[in-house]
Motif scaffolding. Sequence first.
Motif, PDB file in Angstrom:
ATOM      1  N   THR A 175       0.827  -1.205   0.000  1.00  0.00           N
ATOM      2  CA  THR A 175       0.000   0.000   0.000  1.00  0.00           C
ATOM      3  C   THR A 175       0.862   1.255   0.000  1.00  0.00           C
ATOM      4  O   THR A 175       0.613   2.195  -0.762  1.00  0.00           O
ATOM      5  CB  THR A 175      -0.937   0.009   1.220  1.00  0.00           C
ATOM      6  N   GLY A 203       2.512   1.301  -3.510  1.00  0.00           N
ATOM      7  CA  GLY A 203       1.645   1.279  -4.681  1.00  0.00           C
ATOM      8  C   GLY A 203       0.687   2.436  -4.824  1.00  0.00           C
ATOM      9  O   GLY A 203       0.432   2.908  -5.936  1.00  0.00           O
ATOM     10  N   VAL A 204       0.142   2.912  -3.724  1.00  0.00           N
ATOM     11  CA  VAL A 204      -0.877   3.969  -3.793  1.00  0.00           C
ATOM     12  C   VAL A 204      -0.321   5.269  -4.386  1.00  0.00           C
ATOM     13  O   VAL A 204      -0.946   5.840  -5.286  1.00  0.00           O
ATOM     14  CB  VAL A 204      -1.535   4.189  -2.417  1.00  0.00           C
ATOM     15  N   PHE A 231       2.127   5.649  -6.479  1.00  0.00           N
ATOM     16  CA  PHE A 231       2.392   5.386  -7.893  1.00  0.00           C
ATOM     17  C   PHE A 231       1.086   5.343  -8.687  1.00  0.00           C
ATOM     18  O   PHE A 231       0.985   5.909  -9.776  1.00  0.00           O
ATOM     19  CB  PHE A 231       3.158   4.066  -8.049  1.00  0.00           C
ATOM     20  N   LEU A 232       0.082   4.692  -8.128  1.00  0.00           N
ATOM     21  CA  LEU A 232      -1.211   4.611  -8.795  1.00  0.00           C
ATOM     22  C   LEU A 232      -1.850   5.998  -8.920  1.00  0.00           C
ATOM     23  O   LEU A 232      -2.386   6.343  -9.982  1.00  0.00           O
ATOM     24  CB  LEU A 232      -2.133   3.668  -8.023  1.00  0.00           C
ATOM     25  N   LEU A 233      -1.800   6.786  -7.862  1.00  0.00           N
ATOM     26  CA  LEU A 233      -2.358   8.141  -7.913  1.00  0.00           C
ATOM     27  C   LEU A 233      -1.633   9.001  -8.949  1.00  0.00           C
ATOM     28  O   LEU A 233      -2.270   9.764  -9.686  1.00  0.00           O
ATOM     29  CB  LEU A 233      -2.280   8.797  -6.540  1.00  0.00           C
ATOM     30  N   THR A 289      -0.108   7.963 -11.645  1.00  0.00           N
ATOM     31  CA  THR A 289      -0.486   7.501 -12.971  1.00  0.00           C
ATOM     32  C   THR A 289      -1.873   8.005 -13.354  1.00  0.00           C
ATOM     33  O   THR A 289      -2.083   8.488 -14.473  1.00  0.00           O
ATOM     34  CB  THR A 289      -0.455   5.958 -13.020  1.00  0.00           C
ATOM     35  N   VAL A 290      -2.820   7.917 -12.452  1.00  0.00           N
ATOM     36  CA  VAL A 290      -4.184   8.382 -12.729  1.00  0.00           C
ATOM     37  C   VAL A 290      -4.192   9.891 -12.975  1.00  0.00           C
ATOM     38  O   VAL A 290      -4.839  10.374 -13.915  1.00  0.00           O
ATOM     39  CB  VAL A 290      -5.132   7.995 -11.568  1.00  0.00           C
ATOM     40  N   VAL A 307       2.928   3.481 -16.724  1.00  0.00           N
ATOM     41  CA  VAL A 307       2.364   2.136 -16.887  1.00  0.00           C
ATOM     42  C   VAL A 307       3.448   1.184 -17.378  1.00  0.00           C
ATOM     43  O   VAL A 307       3.545   0.031 -16.924  1.00  0.00           O
ATOM     44  CB  VAL A 307       1.152   2.165 -17.847  1.00  0.00           C
ATOM     45  N   ALA A 349       5.575   0.152 -14.489  1.00  0.00           N
ATOM     46  CA  ALA A 349       4.881  -0.829 -13.646  1.00  0.00           C
ATOM     47  C   ALA A 349       4.928  -2.217 -14.274  1.00  0.00           C
ATOM     48  O   ALA A 349       5.165  -3.216 -13.585  1.00  0.00           O
ATOM     49  CB  ALA A 349       3.438  -0.391 -13.408  1.00  0.00           C
TER      50      ALA A 349
END
Length: 101
Positions: free
Chosen positions: A54, A57-58, A60-62, A64-65, A80, A83
Motif C-alpha cells: 500500500t 503502490g498507492v 504510484f497509482l495516484l 499515474t491516474v 504504466v 509498472a
Amino acid sequence: MDNQKKYKLPKRLVTGATKKSQEAVVPTFAGGDGQIGSNLNIRWTPSRLVIAATLLGVPFLLTTVIAFKSGKILIGVILVGIAVFVGLMYLALRYIEANEF
C-alpha cells in the motif's frame, strides 16, 4: 554539599537498557555465489506485505491516474510501462530463483 543525588529510578532506566534490548550486529561480508550479505531479517507476515504494498503502490497509482486525467498521456504511458517492467522483473526473478541452471 552533596553533588551526587540519589534518585529512586530503576536500574534499566539509568543504564538505558530495555527488557527486549539486543546487542548490535556488525554487518559481515558474504561469500561468493551471488549472495548478498545483510542482517535485515524481516518476517514478512501478510499484514506487513499489505502495508508495504500500500505504501509503495498507492502513490504510484495516484500519480499515474493524475497523469492521464491531466492530459499528459505520454507520462502516463511511461508510468504504466515502468509498472509492467517491474512486474515482469519480479516474475523473472521468481522463476530464476525456483529453477537451478
